[in-house]
Design a protein around this motif. Sequence first.
Motif, PDB file in Angstrom:
ATOM      1  N   ALA A 190     -58.222 -67.405 -41.973  1.00 44.46           N
ATOM      2  CA  ALA A 190     -57.417 -66.565 -41.451  1.00 44.46           C
ATOM      3  C   ALA A 190     -56.219 -67.084 -40.742  1.00 44.46           C
ATOM      4  O   ALA A 190     -56.340 -68.266 -40.058  1.00 44.46           O
ATOM      5  CB  ALA A 190     -57.986 -65.386 -40.508  1.00 44.46           C
ATOM      6  N   ILE A 191     -55.146 -66.290 -40.733  1.00 41.51           N
ATOM      7  CA  ILE A 191     -53.894 -66.641 -39.866  1.00 41.51           C
ATOM      8  C   ILE A 191     -53.390 -65.526 -39.316  1.00 41.51           C
ATOM      9  O   ILE A 191     -53.289 -64.386 -40.044  1.00 41.51           O
ATOM     10  CB  ILE A 191     -52.775 -67.277 -40.739  1.00 41.51           C
ATOM     11  CG1 ILE A 191     -52.942 -68.512 -41.717  1.00 41.51           C
ATOM     12  CG2 ILE A 191     -51.470 -67.424 -39.837  1.00 41.51           C
ATOM     13  CD1 ILE A 191     -52.101 -68.997 -42.488  1.00 41.51           C
ATOM     14  N   ILE A 192     -53.538 -65.369 -37.833  1.00 39.75           N
ATOM     15  CA  ILE A 192     -53.477 -64.075 -37.252  1.00 39.75           C
ATOM     16  C   ILE A 192     -52.564 -64.233 -36.309  1.00 39.75           C
ATOM     17  O   ILE A 192     -52.337 -65.278 -35.463  1.00 39.75           O
ATOM     18  CB  ILE A 192     -54.918 -63.739 -36.451  1.00 39.75           C
ATOM     19  CG1 ILE A 192     -55.914 -63.940 -37.832  1.00 39.75           C
ATOM     20  CG2 ILE A 192     -54.649 -62.358 -35.970  1.00 39.75           C
ATOM     21  CD1 ILE A 192     -57.289 -63.844 -37.012  1.00 39.75           C
ATOM     22  N   ASP A 193     -51.273 -63.263 -36.257  1.00 41.45           N
ATOM     23  CA  ASP A 193     -50.584 -63.087 -35.129  1.00 41.45           C
ATOM     24  C   ASP A 193     -51.179 -63.112 -33.642  1.00 41.45           C
ATOM     25  O   ASP A 193     -52.023 -62.353 -33.395  1.00 41.45           O
ATOM     26  CB  ASP A 193     -49.553 -61.990 -35.434  1.00 41.45           C
ATOM     27  CG  ASP A 193     -48.607 -61.845 -34.633  1.00 41.45           C
ATOM     28  OD1 ASP A 193     -48.478 -61.089 -33.615  1.00 41.45           O
ATOM     29  OD2 ASP A 193     -47.557 -62.765 -34.653  1.00 41.45           O
ATOM     30  N   LYS A 194     -50.657 -63.734 -32.776  1.00 40.46           N
ATOM     31  CA  LYS A 194     -50.886 -63.572 -31.437  1.00 40.46           C
ATOM     32  C   LYS A 194     -51.147 -62.213 -30.787  1.00 40.46           C
ATOM     33  O   LYS A 194     -52.206 -61.931 -30.124  1.00 40.46           O
ATOM     34  CB  LYS A 194     -50.193 -64.504 -30.499  1.00 40.46           C
ATOM     35  CG  LYS A 194     -50.278 -64.573 -28.997  1.00 40.46           C
ATOM     36  CD  LYS A 194     -49.635 -65.329 -28.199  1.00 40.46           C
ATOM     37  CE  LYS A 194     -48.604 -64.498 -27.197  1.00 40.46           C
ATOM     38  NZ  LYS A 194     -47.661 -65.482 -26.569  1.00 40.46           N
ATOM     39  N   ASP A 195     -50.150 -61.312 -31.105  1.00 39.09           N
ATOM     40  CA  ASP A 195     -50.315 -59.853 -30.638  1.00 39.09           C
ATOM     41  C   ASP A 195     -51.420 -59.354 -31.168  1.00 39.09           C
ATOM     42  O   ASP A 195     -51.896 -58.355 -30.611  1.00 39.09           O
ATOM     43  CB  ASP A 195     -49.066 -59.291 -30.838  1.00 39.09           C
ATOM     44  CG  ASP A 195     -47.678 -59.870 -30.092  1.00 39.09           C
ATOM     45  OD1 ASP A 195     -47.843 -60.383 -28.972  1.00 39.09           O
ATOM     46  OD2 ASP A 195     -46.581 -59.780 -30.737  1.00 39.09           O
ATOM     47  N   SER A 196     -51.727 -59.535 -32.318  1.00 40.00           N
ATOM     48  CA  SER A 196     -52.922 -58.763 -33.076  1.00 40.00           C
ATOM     49  C   SER A 196     -54.147 -59.265 -32.592  1.00 40.00           C
ATOM     50  O   SER A 196     -55.213 -58.355 -32.141  1.00 40.00           O
ATOM     51  CB  SER A 196     -52.963 -59.147 -34.795  1.00 40.00           C
ATOM     52  OG  SER A 196     -51.745 -58.887 -35.404  1.00 40.00           O
ATOM     53  N   ILE A 197     -54.425 -60.536 -32.224  1.00 39.54           N
ATOM     54  CA  ILE A 197     -55.313 -60.973 -31.377  1.00 39.54           C
ATOM     55  C   ILE A 197     -55.612 -60.159 -29.999  1.00 39.54           C
ATOM     56  O   ILE A 197     -56.713 -59.759 -29.427  1.00 39.54           O
ATOM     57  CB  ILE A 197     -55.315 -62.497 -30.911  1.00 39.54           C
ATOM     58  CG1 ILE A 197     -55.336 -63.399 -32.507  1.00 39.54           C
ATOM     59  CG2 ILE A 197     -56.547 -63.069 -30.212  1.00 39.54           C
ATOM     60  CD1 ILE A 197     -56.635 -63.179 -32.908  1.00 39.54           C
ATOM     61  N   LYS A 198     -54.448 -60.209 -29.244  1.00 40.67           N
ATOM     62  CA  LYS A 198     -54.489 -59.483 -27.971  1.00 40.67           C
ATOM     63  C   LYS A 198     -54.890 -58.181 -27.848  1.00 40.67           C
ATOM     64  O   LYS A 198     -55.319 -57.585 -26.910  1.00 40.67           O
ATOM     65  CB  LYS A 198     -53.122 -59.826 -27.192  1.00 40.67           C
ATOM     66  CG  LYS A 198     -53.059 -61.365 -26.976  1.00 40.67           C
ATOM     67  CD  LYS A 198     -51.851 -61.616 -26.127  1.00 40.67           C
ATOM     68  CE  LYS A 198     -51.807 -62.972 -25.456  1.00 40.67           C
ATOM     69  NZ  LYS A 198     -50.777 -63.117 -24.455  1.00 40.67           N
ATOM     70  N   SER A 199     -54.667 -57.554 -29.283  1.00 45.51           N
ATOM     71  CA  SER A 199     -54.617 -55.898 -29.218  1.00 45.51           C
ATOM     72  C   SER A 199     -55.769 -55.502 -29.558  1.00 45.51           C
ATOM     73  O   SER A 199     -56.306 -54.315 -29.832  1.00 45.51           O
ATOM     74  CB  SER A 199     -53.491 -55.324 -29.767  1.00 45.51           C
ATOM     75  OG  SER A 199     -53.526 -55.702 -31.056  1.00 45.51           O
ATOM     76  N   SER A 200     -56.665 -56.575 -30.060  1.00 44.21           N
ATOM     77  CA  SER A 200     -57.872 -56.230 -30.704  1.00 44.21           C
ATOM     78  C   SER A 200     -59.107 -56.760 -30.089  1.00 44.21           C
ATOM     79  O   SER A 200     -59.263 -58.070 -29.834  1.00 44.21           O
ATOM     80  CB  SER A 200     -58.066 -56.849 -32.065  1.00 44.21           C
ATOM     81  OG  SER A 200     -59.394 -56.756 -32.746  1.00 44.21           O
ATOM     82  N   PRO A 201     -60.133 -55.930 -29.408  1.00 46.76           N
ATOM     83  CA  PRO A 201     -61.230 -56.247 -28.533  1.00 46.76           C
ATOM     84  C   PRO A 201     -61.968 -57.133 -29.444  1.00 46.76           C
ATOM     85  O   PRO A 201     -62.675 -58.069 -28.921  1.00 46.76           O
ATOM     86  CB  PRO A 201     -61.654 -55.079 -28.270  1.00 46.76           C
ATOM     87  CG  PRO A 201     -60.740 -53.936 -28.341  1.00 46.76           C
ATOM     88  CD  PRO A 201     -59.901 -54.425 -29.516  1.00 46.76           C
ATOM     89  N   LEU A 202     -62.274 -56.908 -30.489  1.00 44.76           N
ATOM     90  CA  LEU A 202     -63.236 -57.426 -31.468  1.00 44.76           C
ATOM     91  C   LEU A 202     -62.617 -58.996 -31.641  1.00 44.76           C
ATOM     92  O   LEU A 202     -63.345 -59.893 -31.611  1.00 44.76           O
ATOM     93  CB  LEU A 202     -63.139 -56.854 -32.830  1.00 44.76           C
ATOM     94  CG  LEU A 202     -63.947 -57.453 -33.863  1.00 44.76           C
ATOM     95  CD1 LEU A 202     -65.694 -57.458 -33.553  1.00 44.76           C
ATOM     96  CD2 LEU A 202     -64.035 -56.760 -35.402  1.00 44.76           C
TER      97      LEU A 202
END
Length: 82
Positions: free
Chosen positions: A18-30
């Motif tokens: 996976a390639i995940i945006d930093k903001d998506s990581i920060k907004s997802s507790p999982l």
Amino acid sequence: MYLHVGEEITIKTSDLIAIIDKDSIKSSPLMAGFIQHRQDRIINAAKGPYKSVVVTLDKIYFSPFSSSTLKKRSQGLFNLES
């Protein structure tokens, strides 16, 4: 094929999950929990702040490149392999 993720680090595209945006990581507790539980596998490929997270079979990379840039690069590589 290989994908450059920053700081002279390349990964095999066959290992890419996976390639995940930093903001998506920060907004997802999982996702934040996933990253936190794998601290020993994290490699910071960004000299400064990171823009995306690249997940492979065995490591997690913090990349200075945006997720859209990495996506375009990886799609180009996959298109060449076909």
